[in-house]
Design a protein around this motif. Structure first.
Motif, PDB file in Angstrom:
ATOM      1  N   GLY A  48       0.808  -1.215   0.000  1.00 57.79           N
ATOM      2  CA  GLY A  48       0.000   0.000   0.000  1.00 57.79           C
ATOM      3  C   GLY A  48       0.840   1.262   0.000  1.00 57.79           C
ATOM      4  N   VAL A  49       2.074   1.160   0.491  1.00 60.16           N
ATOM      5  CA  VAL A  49       2.961   2.325   0.528  1.00 60.16           C
ATOM      6  C   VAL A  49       3.351   2.756  -0.890  1.00 60.16           C
ATOM      7  CG1 VAL A  49       5.161   3.211   1.373  1.00 60.16           C
ATOM      8  CG2 VAL A  49       3.755   1.761   2.848  1.00 60.16           C
ATOM      9  N   PRO A  50       3.904   1.871  -1.730  1.00 58.27           N
ATOM     10  CA  PRO A  50       4.225   2.339  -3.082  1.00 58.27           C
ATOM     11  C   PRO A  50       2.988   2.699  -3.912  1.00 58.27           C
ATOM     12  CG  PRO A  50       4.750   0.005  -2.865  1.00 58.27           C
ATOM     13  CD  PRO A  50       4.397   0.517  -1.510  1.00 58.27           C
ATOM     14  N   ILE A  51       1.865   2.012  -3.673  1.00 59.40           N
ATOM     15  CA  ILE A  51       0.634   2.386  -4.382  1.00 59.40           C
ATOM     16  C   ILE A  51       0.255   3.814  -4.018  1.00 59.40           C
ATOM     17  CG2 ILE A  51      -1.837   1.932  -4.622  1.00 59.40           C
ATOM     18  CD1 ILE A  51      -1.227  -1.027  -4.051  1.00 59.40           C
ATOM     19  N   SER A  52       0.277   4.127  -2.729  1.00 57.07           N
ATOM     20  CA  SER A  52      -0.108   5.460  -2.267  1.00 57.07           C
ATOM     21  C   SER A  52       0.866   6.529  -2.759  1.00 57.07           C
ATOM     22  CB  SER A  52      -0.188   5.492  -0.746  1.00 57.07           C
ATOM     23  OG  SER A  52      -1.181   4.623  -0.286  1.00 57.07           O
ATOM     24  N   ILE A  53       2.159   6.252  -2.686  1.00 59.79           N
ATOM     25  CA  ILE A  53       3.148   7.241  -3.127  1.00 59.79           C
ATOM     26  C   ILE A  53       3.029   7.495  -4.621  1.00 59.79           C
ATOM     27  CG2 ILE A  53       5.617   7.701  -3.360  1.00 59.79           C
ATOM     28  CD1 ILE A  53       6.005   6.189  -0.707  1.00 59.79           C
ATOM     29  N   ALA A  54       2.835   6.429  -5.407  1.00 58.80           N
ATOM     30  CA  ALA A  54       2.664   6.607  -6.852  1.00 58.80           C
ATOM     31  C   ALA A  54       1.398   7.400  -7.155  1.00 58.80           C
ATOM     32  CB  ALA A  54       2.632   5.248  -7.545  1.00 58.80           C
TER      33      ALA A  54
END
Length: 169
Positions: free
Chosen positions: A147-153
């Motif tokens: 969820g971290v890279p999804i959110s940052i992207a």
């Protein structure tokens, strides 16, 4: 006025995405409440922009992308390779960024997901301290807070969209 309201909703989405990223990093959980709120914000923003442009193409492309992402990621959830919250978040993010931001989002997600996996698998690259110990704990546990890279992207894509709307009205 419609553009200002759509940009305000996108700004709210950035803060909600930051919350989702932090909670996924610390607890490895993405709540359904946050995903549904993100979906509603995305649908509202898409609807305002569709009314402004007079075209529903972007909303249709977002719905198709969300459906395809859900269908493509569901087997990975069934095999326990990805969490259910991550699958739902990917579906909601497609509505949030719209069809015109899917390419930018996909490229950013690829970069951030590879960086996250690299950091989790090689924590010696990080400076010593609590963060390094936490990443080592995640590696031992065998989980990656996707969820971290999804959110940052998604945050970067939304920021890019906001800049493009402000520069070229």
């Amino acid at each position: 006025m419609l553009l200002a309201a759509a940009l305000l909703l996108k700004g709210l989405a950035i803060s909600l995405l930051a919350r989702i990223a932090w909670l996924d990093f610390t607890t490895q959980k993405i709540s359904n409440r946050d995903v549904v709120l993100l979906l509603c914000i995305g649908l509202g923003s898409l609807q305002l922009l569709s009314i402004l442009t007079g075209s529903w193409w972007d909303m249709g492309l977002s719905a198709l992308a969300g459906l395809l992402l859900f269908v493509a990621l569901f087997p990975f959830w069934a095999m326990r390779k990805i969490g259910a919250g991550d699958v739902k978040l990917m579906t909601a993010v497609s509505f949030l960024i719209g069809g015109n931001g899917l390419v930018v989002f996909s490229l950013l997600l690829l970069v951030f997901a590879l960086a996250t996996a690299l950091i989790v698998k090689n924590p010696f690259m990080l400076p010593a301290g609590a963060f390094r110990l936490y990443v080592q704990h995640l590696d031992r546990k065998g989980v990656v807070p996707f969820g971290v890279p999804i959110s940052i992207a998604a945050i970067c894509t939304i920021a890019f969209q906001i800049c493009s709307y402000v520069i070229t009205p």
